[in-house]
Design an enzyme around this catalytic site. Structure first.
Site, PDB file in Angstrom:
ATOM      1  N   ASP A 221       0.816  -1.211   0.000  1.00 58.19           N
ATOM      2  CA  ASP A 221       0.000   0.000   0.000  1.00 58.19           C
ATOM      3  C   ASP A 221       0.854   1.266   0.000  1.00 58.19           C
ATOM      4  OD1 ASP A 221       0.988  -0.327   2.550  1.00 58.19           O
ATOM      5  OD2 ASP A 221      -0.953  -0.422   3.540  1.00 58.19           O
TER       6      ASP A 221
ATOM      7  N   HIS B 189      -6.999  -4.409  10.501  1.00 57.73           N
ATOM      8  CA  HIS B 189      -6.793  -4.083   9.084  1.00 57.73           C
ATOM      9  C   HIS B 189      -5.546  -4.772   8.544  1.00 57.73           C
ATOM     10  CE1 HIS B 189      -4.345  -0.181  10.041  1.00 57.73           C
ATOM     11  NE2 HIS B 189      -3.520  -1.173   9.812  1.00 57.73           N
TER      12      HIS B 189
ATOM     13  N   GLU C 271      -9.565  -1.651   5.590  1.00 57.07           N
ATOM     14  CA  GLU C 271     -10.077  -1.326   6.922  1.00 57.07           C
ATOM     15  C   GLU C 271     -11.386  -2.070   7.178  1.00 57.07           C
ATOM     16  OE1 GLU C 271      -8.524   0.486   9.029  1.00 57.07           O
ATOM     17  OE2 GLU C 271      -7.186   1.810   7.920  1.00 57.07           O
TER      18      GLU C 271
HETATM   19  P1  PGA Z   1       2.593  -1.424  12.838  1.00 52.44           P
HETATM   20  O1  PGA Z   1       1.417  -1.264  11.768  1.00 52.44           O
HETATM   21  O2  PGA Z   1       3.492  -2.493  12.292  1.00 52.44           O
HETATM   22  O3  PGA Z   1       3.257  -0.088  12.888  1.00 52.44           O
HETATM   23  O4  PGA Z   1       1.940  -1.831  14.122  1.00 52.44           O
HETATM   24  C1  PGA Z   1       0.852  -2.404  11.226  1.00 52.44           C
HETATM   25  C2  PGA Z   1      -0.359  -2.032  10.429  1.00 52.44           C
HETATM   26  O5  PGA Z   1      -1.000  -1.014  10.733  1.00 52.44           O
HETATM   27  O6  PGA Z   1      -0.703  -2.770   9.486  1.00 52.44           O
END
Ligand code: PGA
Length: 240
Positions: free
Chosen positions: A67, A138, A143
């Site tokens: 993404d 997510h 989401e």
């Molecule tokens: P993080 O984010 O690795 O910073 O916890 C993961 C995500 O939001 O997919």
């Protein structure tokens, strides 16, 4: 789902790096699906160390990131393109033409998403997809929602994600409100998937994932539809 419990972040990163290294050693033209976020940084560091020690060769590997914010310039230090070069691509011997990150600079987001799907297909599909997970379940920028769009698409960020990501920006109002993301069908098309979960704040997400049912209100649960998923989880993030 295979589950690997790890005592801490360091152990989780080492195991994930070993799985990716094994993939690349067994097929030097592997296609990897990659995430951003704080979770995979340790894995990227270990893979870069292995590459610099001559243990793995990324020169024929292709990558597709999950993404990107939209719109965002690639040279913005908060773009995922910038993140990937800073934390990984600049430290390994990958060829720039083999790196793919959805382009948050384009005018026509729909065209970019369609071409991104076509590029994944043209590369022969993703061999190994690494994932993180949001506290709300997510995956990428898929989401929780009543419906999910299956393939790469433009989407708006939820308030929850904007607030979670605000720590990287000067303020929440600087976080872009849209993103380009691979869809859950794009992700589930990968031959193998590893999902990394670290930290007690992800317990609820782990619990939802391990319940074994499937709901778009927790996109990670769609991984239960895939036959080859390995969860690599720290003890403090684990919750059945
Ligand atoms: P993080 O984010 O690795 O910073 O916890 C993961 C995500 O939001 O997919």
């Amino acid at each position: 789902m295979n589950i690997i419990l790890c005592k801490d972040y360091e152990a989780m990163s080492a195991i994930a790096a070993d799985i990716i290294a094994k993939q690349v050693k067994s097929n030097k033209t592997s296609v990897l699906g990659l995430p951003t976020g704080s979770t995979p940084i340790g894995t990227y560091t270990k893979l870069a160390e292995m590459c610099n020690a001559g243990e793995i060769d990324f020169s024929s590997v292709k990558t597709f990131n999950l993404d990107e914010y939209y719109p965002i310039k690639r040279d913005n230090d908060q773009s995922y393109y910038y993140f990937m070069y800073k934390n990984f691509f600049s430290k390994i011997n990958i060829k720039p033409e083999n790196v793919h990150v959805p382009n948050g600079e384009v005018e026509d987001a729909e065209k970019e998403c369609k071409e991104y799907e076509e590029a994944i297909a043209a590369a022969g599909g993703i061999d190994l997809q690494m994932l993180g997970i949001g506290q709300n379940g997510h995956i990428g920028f898929n989401e929780p929602d009543s419906e999910l769009y299956p393939f790469t698409h433009k989407t708006s960020l939820t308030e929850n994600t904007i607030l979670a990501n605000a720590r990287f920006f000067e303020s929440a109002s600087d976080v872009p409100t849209n993103a380009l993301t691979m869809g859950m069908a794009s992700i589930l098309s990968a031959k193998k998937i590893i999902i990394l979960i670290n930290g007690a704040n992800k317990k609820e997400a782990t619990k939802a994932l391990l319940k074994g049912t499937v709901t778009t209100s927790c996109p990670a649960t769609l991984l239960n539809l895939h036959p080859d998923v390995t969860l690599i989880c720290t003890e403090d993030a684990y919750c059945e």
